[in-house]
Write a protein that holds these residues in place. Sequence first.
Motif, mmCIF file in Angstrom:
data_model
loop_
_atom_site.group_PDB
_atom_site.id
_atom_site.type_symbol
_atom_site.label_atom_id
_atom_site.label_comp_id
_atom_site.label_asym_id
_atom_site.label_seq_id
_atom_site.Cartn_x
_atom_site.Cartn_y
_atom_site.Cartn_z
ATOM 1 N N MET A 667 0.819 -1.214 0.000
ATOM 2 C CA MET A 667 0.000 0.000 0.000
ATOM 3 C C MET A 667 0.852 1.263 0.000
ATOM 4 O O MET A 667 0.417 2.324 -0.462
ATOM 5 N N CYS A 668 2.069 1.159 0.524
ATOM 6 C CA CYS A 668 2.958 2.330 0.580
ATOM 7 C C CYS A 668 3.406 2.773 -0.812
ATOM 8 O O CYS A 668 3.804 3.914 -0.994
ATOM 9 N N PHE A 669 3.345 1.862 -1.780
ATOM 10 C CA PHE A 669 3.898 2.141 -3.101
ATOM 11 C C PHE A 669 2.801 2.208 -4.156
ATOM 12 O O PHE A 669 2.864 1.567 -5.187
ATOM 13 N N SER A 670 1.808 2.993 -3.840
ATOM 14 C CA SER A 670 0.699 3.151 -4.775
ATOM 15 C C SER A 670 0.969 4.304 -5.723
ATOM 16 O O SER A 670 1.411 5.383 -5.319
ATOM 17 N N SER A 671 0.697 4.074 -7.004
ATOM 18 C CA SER A 671 0.817 5.114 -8.022
ATOM 19 C C SER A 671 -0.171 4.770 -9.128
ATOM 20 O O SER A 671 -0.684 3.651 -9.188
ATOM 21 N N PRO A 672 -0.496 5.725 -10.020
ATOM 22 C CA PRO A 672 -1.442 5.421 -11.103
ATOM 23 C C PRO A 672 -1.035 4.203 -11.916
ATOM 24 O O PRO A 672 -1.877 3.442 -12.388
ATOM 25 N N ARG A 673 0.279 3.958 -12.053
ATOM 26 C CA ARG A 673 0.734 2.835 -12.869
ATOM 27 C C ARG A 673 0.603 1.501 -12.140
ATOM 28 O O ARG A 673 0.312 0.471 -12.746
ATOM 29 N N THR A 674 0.842 1.509 -10.828
ATOM 30 C CA THR A 674 0.827 0.248 -10.073
ATOM 31 C C THR A 674 -0.528 -0.054 -9.444
ATOM 32 O O THR A 674 -0.741 -1.176 -8.966
ATOM 33 N N LYS A 675 -1.445 0.922 -9.451
ATOM 34 C CA LYS A 675 -2.710 0.751 -8.731
ATOM 35 C C LYS A 675 -3.483 -0.492 -9.137
ATOM 36 O O LYS A 675 -3.901 -1.277 -8.279
ATOM 37 N N PRO A 676 -3.703 -0.753 -10.460
ATOM 38 C CA PRO A 676 -4.499 -1.938 -10.829
ATOM 39 C C PRO A 676 -3.863 -3.235 -10.357
ATOM 40 O O PRO A 676 -4.555 -4.183 -9.968
ATOM 41 N N ILE A 677 -2.540 -3.276 -10.407
ATOM 42 C CA ILE A 677 -1.825 -4.491 -10.014
ATOM 43 C C ILE A 677 -1.899 -4.700 -8.509
ATOM 44 O O ILE A 677 -2.232 -5.780 -8.020
ATOM 45 N N LEU A 678 -1.601 -3.641 -7.767
ATOM 46 C CA LEU A 678 -1.537 -3.750 -6.314
ATOM 47 C C LEU A 678 -2.901 -4.035 -5.708
ATOM 48 O O LEU A 678 -3.019 -4.831 -4.766
ATOM 49 N N VAL A 679 -3.932 -3.404 -6.208
ATOM 50 C CA VAL A 679 -5.271 -3.612 -5.660
ATOM 51 C C VAL A 679 -5.669 -5.083 -5.761
ATOM 52 O O VAL A 679 -6.210 -5.672 -4.817
ATOM 53 N N ASN A 680 -5.392 -5.674 -6.916
ATOM 54 C CA ASN A 680 -5.737 -7.079 -7.116
ATOM 55 C C ASN A 680 -4.926 -7.994 -6.207
ATOM 56 O O ASN A 680 -5.447 -8.937 -5.608
ATOM 57 N N ARG A 681 -3.628 -7.718 -6.114
ATOM 58 C CA ARG A 681 -2.756 -8.540 -5.277
ATOM 59 C C ARG A 681 -3.123 -8.390 -3.799
ATOM 60 O O ARG A 681 -3.164 -9.379 -3.060
ATOM 61 N N ILE A 682 -3.402 -7.178 -3.359
ATOM 62 C CA ILE A 682 -3.775 -6.943 -1.951
ATOM 63 C C ILE A 682 -5.085 -7.642 -1.615
ATOM 64 O O ILE A 682 -5.240 -8.221 -0.532
ATOM 65 N N LYS A 683 -6.028 -7.599 -2.563
ATOM 66 C CA LYS A 683 -7.315 -8.259 -2.337
ATOM 67 C C LYS A 683 -7.123 -9.764 -2.173
ATOM 68 O O LYS A 683 -7.716 -10.393 -1.295
ATOM 69 N N GLU A 684 -6.283 -10.348 -3.028
ATOM 70 C CA GLU A 684 -6.020 -11.788 -2.956
ATOM 71 C C GLU A 684 -5.396 -12.166 -1.618
ATOM 72 O O GLU A 684 -5.822 -13.122 -0.951
ATOM 73 N N LEU A 685 -4.369 -11.418 -1.219
ATOM 74 C CA LEU A 685 -3.696 -11.713 0.051
ATOM 75 C C LEU A 685 -4.603 -11.443 1.248
ATOM 76 O O LEU A 685 -4.511 -12.119 2.277
ATOM 77 N N SER A 686 -5.480 -10.452 1.132
ATOM 78 C CA SER A 686 -6.402 -10.148 2.234
ATOM 79 C C SER A 686 -7.376 -11.291 2.461
ATOM 80 O O SER A 686 -7.743 -11.597 3.607
ATOM 81 N N ILE A 687 -7.805 -11.938 1.371
ATOM 82 C CA ILE A 687 -8.690 -13.098 1.516
ATOM 83 C C ILE A 687 -7.968 -14.230 2.243
ATOM 84 O O ILE A 687 -8.512 -14.856 3.161
ATOM 85 N N ILE A 688 -6.714 -14.488 1.839
ATOM 86 C CA ILE A 688 -5.924 -15.522 2.519
ATOM 87 C C ILE A 688 -5.703 -15.136 3.980
ATOM 88 O O ILE A 688 -5.751 -15.991 4.875
ATOM 89 N N ASN A 689 -5.488 -13.865 4.213
ATOM 90 C CA ASN A 689 -5.310 -13.359 5.574
ATOM 91 C C ASN A 689 -6.529 -13.706 6.428
ATOM 92 O O ASN A 689 -6.400 -14.239 7.536
ATOM 93 N N GLU A 690 -7.724 -13.423 5.910
ATOM 94 C CA GLU A 690 -8.936 -13.693 6.682
ATOM 95 C C GLU A 690 -9.143 -15.188 6.888
ATOM 96 O O GLU A 690 -9.572 -15.619 7.968
ATOM 97 N N MET A 691 -8.848 -15.990 5.863
ATOM 98 C CA MET A 691 -8.970 -17.446 6.017
ATOM 99 C C MET A 691 -8.030 -17.956 7.107
ATOM 100 O O MET A 691 -8.404 -18.808 7.927
ATOM 101 N N SER A 692 -6.809 -17.425 7.123
ATOM 102 C CA SER A 692 -5.839 -17.819 8.151
ATOM 103 C C SER A 692 -6.311 -17.389 9.534
ATOM 104 O O SER A 692 -6.165 -18.128 10.520
ATOM 105 N N LEU A 693 -6.906 -16.190 9.620
ATOM 106 C CA LEU A 693 -7.431 -15.709 10.901
ATOM 107 C C LEU A 693 -8.558 -16.598 11.407
ATOM 108 O O LEU A 693 -8.636 -16.886 12.612
ATOM 109 N N ILE A 694 -9.425 -17.040 10.505
ATOM 110 C CA ILE A 694 -10.542 -17.892 10.908
ATOM 111 C C ILE A 694 -10.029 -19.218 11.463
ATOM 112 O O ILE A 694 -10.474 -19.684 12.524
ATOM 113 N N ILE A 695 -9.073 -19.831 10.756
ATOM 114 C CA ILE A 695 -8.506 -21.098 11.244
ATOM 115 C C ILE A 695 -7.819 -20.873 12.596
ATOM 116 O O ILE A 695 -7.985 -21.667 13.531
ATOM 117 N N GLY A 696 -7.031 -19.788 12.692
ATOM 118 C CA GLY A 696 -6.348 -19.490 13.943
ATOM 119 C C GLY A 696 -7.311 -19.270 15.091
ATOM 120 O O GLY A 696 -7.100 -19.756 16.210
#
Length: 816
Positions: A667-696
Amino acid sequence: MKAIRFPVLGSTKTTIVLLFMYAIILAGATFLEKYHGTVAAKAMIYYSPVFILLQLFMVLNFIVILWQRNYLKSRKWGLLVSHISFIVILFGALVSHLFSEEGMIHIREGESSDQLIIQTQRGTTYKTLPFRLELIKFNLEYYPGSTSPSAYESELKVHVDGRTFETKVFMNNVLDLKGYRFFQASFDQDEKGTILSVNRDVWGRNITYTGYAFLLIGLILCLTGKNSRFRILNHQLKEIKNTTAKLTVCIILLLSPSFNLNAKNTSKENDKQIVDVLQTYIIAPEHAAKFGSLPMQSFRGRMIPVNTFSSEIVRKLHKKEKVGKLNSDQFLLSVLSLPEMWMRVPFIAVSNKELINYFDLTGKESSYADMFDTNGQYKLEEMVRKAYNKMPSQRTGFDKDLLKLDEQINIFHQILNKQLINLFPLESDPNNKWYAPGEDLSDFSGQDSMFVSRIMDWYLSEVQTGMKSGNWQKADEVLNMVVTYQQAKNKTLDIHPEKIQREIQYNKLGIFQKCKLGYLILGGLLLIISFCTLFKKSKFLTIIYGILALSVIGISFFQMFGMGLRWYIGGYAPWSNSYETMVYVAWATVFAGLLFIRRSSLTFALATLFGGVILFVSGLNLMDPQIGTLVPVLKSPWLMFHVAVIVAAYGFFGISFLIGITNLVMMCFSSPRTKPILVNRIKELSIINEMSLIIGLILMTTGTFLGAVWANESWGRYWGWDPKETWALITMVVYAVVTHLRLVPKFNNGWLFNFSSVLAFASVLMTFFGVNYFLNGMHSYGENSNIHGIFIYLYIIAGAISILSIFSYRGYNKQK
């Protein structure tokens, strides 16, 4: 028909606020207990009307939400059953609080009693029981040759309803009698009397256990149910992977902690002195290995090979595995043979520069002779006395390091005088004590006295001869005499040669050190490849990644072998103290990463790297790696289940912590060029994050209530508001808040979720480390005196996360 609406109840925001208040109050209560005592904490917080009303308000709030949102029609059975089970558990706790009886009964040998002693804020009251208990005999067993209790039990004669029968009460073995449960709690100092804790809580216990059963069913449904949040997240993750186009990343930030694992703080001058000594006096490794395989009795009463003792001594004094080129057995035998020489060799590790300057020591490695002035006076004596006169909480870092150095000097002093190394069994000793050659040997008589008082000097003289001539035959013969004596005079202790050899193998393999290096190296490589695949996916990188992943799996099996070997040697599940638990957490973290390997290569890489970091921390001399003995309460099968499950939860929470950090960095490295890429990657990792939290969270909840069942079977209450128990509950509540934030529209954003998953890990650290450091309680048997050293690293990490949170928040706002 419209559902009835309430102005405050029935709001998810109210749920979050109530849970947050609940955690804050519980945390405050643990510190209140530290300064004002358990009775005050229970009266002012845990059993206060306000606290009970808060819990009632939480229950009512959920019932209203259940009514308003028609959860019954949605058939989210996992959600319904798990949440309703908490209501049942709280109701059971209320019944216990209102109607249970707690007290103790004190009986001397040969006497009987029917008086239940009840302690309240108002004073002491007595109740006559419908039966009488008579103490026939109280038995206290110590670990051989030590003062550490191994087990204690009360032999009782029960007089009830005109009949009499005999029974025994000991730790984890309860007497049930007419609804009353009797537990072995304590004993009189003269070992002629017993103190039994008593509990009568039939209805409260049954209701609470019913709640636990429903909770287990509900948690399973939360993972497997069709409409469960976990299944929904898994489906969303598959959709993201299927729709993700080719990604081009312009900015790659790789944060990989670097550790100088081979750093040496020994000065060249000190190294030269040690080398000079070794060139003159060399002990053959083969003979040193024979010496290291001798069985001896540790001060805790466990039978160990000398190799284990020598390894612990070297780590304690030198903070390394070897002294120069000498392995631990060579070092110990050399010190015993040439004590005057070793007094002048600078090898004792001193980490505090202030100590070095204050006492004018040689440097980071000082000699025993360095600690004495020209008049032979012990330099540290006065300052040590002043440090001991201070309350532990008032001791400075200088005081603590001074006391550690004093302990090192005392240990080496005893080694110089042939103490601590308990090689000789006393045949007639009722406690099976073994003696060191430098101890008072007056209890030995006749030929035994002559043998034990002379054999060690004879043996060491032959060792000196062997060092000069290179012929070790005579030294081997004398050493065999010691072995023969041990076998002849040890009549009661069962010493297994196979187990002794396995312990030597365990010591020499250095399994967890090798796993640490493997995880760090492979985790770093996996992380690099994971980021490279964001540029372009290739078959070559996929093959390399697969090879590295298989290597990690191999290392995890090697670590399992090490834990199993430690289990075999110690005779108990290897997660009973801080060091063992951290080793297990490292394995659990890597295992948690393996579960997500197909969903996210980055998550697996982070988990592997973090497993190495955890093992690195466990090996920083901040923890005691030696295999110890168990206190009586830990001799229970519940130890294996409770700790294994709850510590596995820490592994998943650790995964979420790392994913949260990774997302905040991106999130620290957001720019118009990287925004589409980072948003998708962050969303993917956030889902895994929540799944890991639920198991934990599921594992944490299960482990906590398994611990409650254990407590009920050991102490007669399933919840006693001990600080460790309370902080486990706080951790559950904190992660419940994190996983429920999405239900409040205002709080449902990526930055807050990831930041809170990072922040929540502080509750895990407090539960695992902080309770033993800041608080005290019944779980103090697992604490480590050196644990405070870890907090230096934690404070640094906390500062870095604070800075990261500011920059990531700004970057996240740019992505909107």
